[in-house]
Design an enzyme around this catalytic site. Sequence first.
Site, PDB file in Angstrom:
ATOM      1  N   HIS A   1       2.532   3.533  -9.061  1.00  0.00           N
ATOM      2  CA  HIS A   1       2.425   2.092  -9.315  1.00  0.00           C
ATOM      3  C   HIS A   1       3.663   1.597 -10.076  1.00  0.00           C
ATOM      4  CE1 HIS A   1      -1.491   2.174  -7.625  1.00  0.00           C
ATOM      5  NE2 HIS A   1      -2.082   2.801  -8.621  1.00  0.00           N
TER       6      HIS A   1
ATOM      7  N   LEU B   1      11.678 -19.958  -5.246  1.00  0.00           N
ATOM      8  CA  LEU B   1      10.595 -19.172  -4.647  1.00  0.00           C
ATOM      9  C   LEU B   1       9.297 -19.317  -5.446  1.00  0.00           C
ATOM     10  CD1 LEU B   1       9.817 -16.745  -2.643  1.00  0.00           C
ATOM     11  CD2 LEU B   1      10.341 -15.264  -4.578  1.00  0.00           C
TER      12      LEU B   1
ATOM     13  N   ASP C   1       0.835  -1.199   0.000  1.00  0.00           N
ATOM     14  CA  ASP C   1       0.000   0.000   0.000  1.00  0.00           C
ATOM     15  C   ASP C   1       0.873   1.254   0.000  1.00  0.00           C
ATOM     16  OD1 ASP C   1      -2.343   1.414  -0.030  1.00  0.00           O
ATOM     17  OD2 ASP C   1      -2.785   1.163   2.102  1.00  0.00           O
TER      18      ASP C   1
HETATM   19  C1  FPP Z   1      -1.837   0.195  -3.432  1.00  0.00           C
HETATM   20  O1  FPP Z   1      -1.417   1.543  -3.458  1.00  0.00           O
HETATM   21  C2  FPP Z   1      -1.277  -0.520  -4.576  1.00  0.00           C
HETATM   22  C3  FPP Z   1      -2.023  -1.082  -5.557  1.00  0.00           C
HETATM   23  C4  FPP Z   1      -3.500  -1.042  -5.586  1.00  0.00           C
HETATM   24  C5  FPP Z   1      -1.391  -1.742  -6.712  1.00  0.00           C
HETATM   25  C6  FPP Z   1      -0.136  -2.472  -6.423  1.00  0.00           C
HETATM   26  C7  FPP Z   1       0.437  -2.937  -7.687  1.00  0.00           C
HETATM   27  C8  FPP Z   1       1.744  -2.868  -8.019  1.00  0.00           C
HETATM   28  C9  FPP Z   1       2.800  -2.404  -7.117  1.00  0.00           C
HETATM   29  C10 FPP Z   1       2.162  -3.411  -9.323  1.00  0.00           C
HETATM   30  C11 FPP Z   1       2.355  -4.877  -9.132  1.00  0.00           C
HETATM   31  C12 FPP Z   1       3.016  -5.475 -10.269  1.00  0.00           C
HETATM   32  C13 FPP Z   1       3.314  -6.786 -10.329  1.00  0.00           C
HETATM   33  C14 FPP Z   1       4.037  -7.283 -11.523  1.00  0.00           C
HETATM   34  C15 FPP Z   1       2.952  -7.708  -9.228  1.00  0.00           C
HETATM   35  P1  FPP Z   1      -2.535   2.655  -3.471  1.00  0.00           P
HETATM   36  O2  FPP Z   1      -2.772   3.067  -4.875  1.00  0.00           O
HETATM   37  O3  FPP Z   1      -3.737   2.188  -2.732  1.00  0.00           O
HETATM   38  O4  FPP Z   1      -1.805   3.798  -2.682  1.00  0.00           O
HETATM   39  P2  FPP Z   1      -2.475   4.894  -1.744  1.00  0.00           P
HETATM   40  O5  FPP Z   1      -3.085   4.156  -0.567  1.00  0.00           O
HETATM   41  O6  FPP Z   1      -1.320   5.737  -1.356  1.00  0.00           O
HETATM   42  O7  FPP Z   1      -3.490   5.622  -2.582  1.00  0.00           O
END
Ligand code: FPP
Length: 259
Positions: A42, A136, A25
């Site tokens: 992201h 893994l 997050d």
């Molecule tokens: C939460 O941050 C994150 C997500 C909803 C997406 C996570 C995805 C990635 C890191 C890409 C993953 C890629 C692979 C290949 C596994 P948020 O947007 O909720 O952040 P905020 O709480 O600060 O708004």
Amino acid sequence: MDNLQEYLDRLDMTRMPRHVAIIMDGNGRWAKQRGRDRSEGHAEGVTSVHRAVEFSSDMGIGYLTLYAFSTENWNRPQTEVDALMHLIGWAIERELPELLENNVRIRLIGDIDRIPEEARRKLLNSQSATAHCTGLTLGMCLSYSSRWEITEAARILARKVKECDIDPENITESVFADHLNTAGMPDPDLLIRTGGEERISNFLLWQIAYSELYFTDVLWPEFDKIEYAKALLDFQKRERRFGKTSEQVAKADDSKVGN
Ligand code: FPP
């Protein structure tokens, strides 16, 4: 301490968690703090995923399960959903050669049929291309929510009962677990959530019954190897009792983290 080696020196390689699950997050806030678009957060999050996979492998952790996209995330603005799906497809395709080189097996968890065609094809390809890998296991939870998963398992079992394939009396915890998306995987020993919130958000509710929980304010793009090592050190300090008393645990000598 700001040097990774100092943390590594304190880690006990014989007491690593077998399975680490992470709620990643804070990408959006990381981008906002820099006056950048959420999608850039992201993209930076993918770099963090790469680091976490590499570090888990190096630490001899058997399973790393990442909450990459929840069922609830479908409700985000369509432009953000599209950008995330594109990013996930692009990232998995780009990472595939290195995953293979490092013997990492991809396991998709969630309602994968809902993923748009192009990203879904790349994800399914990475899963089949790495099916033989024995290092893994990287669980990628996509279009996933725990209540969805548990409801699906109940539905499958109900059908089996209806078709007389299984006697209701034989539905044990272990039979139920075998009908979850995570069938065959050990339960997480350690659940990490970055980004400052202290909640579970519909993630692996069944599987984390006895997991150690670790919350950090660090935003996901900034969760580096030192931050990961701190979480592992914290985990290694804990005594896991699984409902027993401290004395029982000491006597049975089964408190070794990772058991
Ligand atoms: C939460 O941050 C994150 C997500 C909803 C997406 C996570 C995805 C990635 C890191 C890409 C993953 C890629 C692979 C290949 C596994 P948020 O947007 O909720 O952040 P905020 O709480 O600060 O708004």
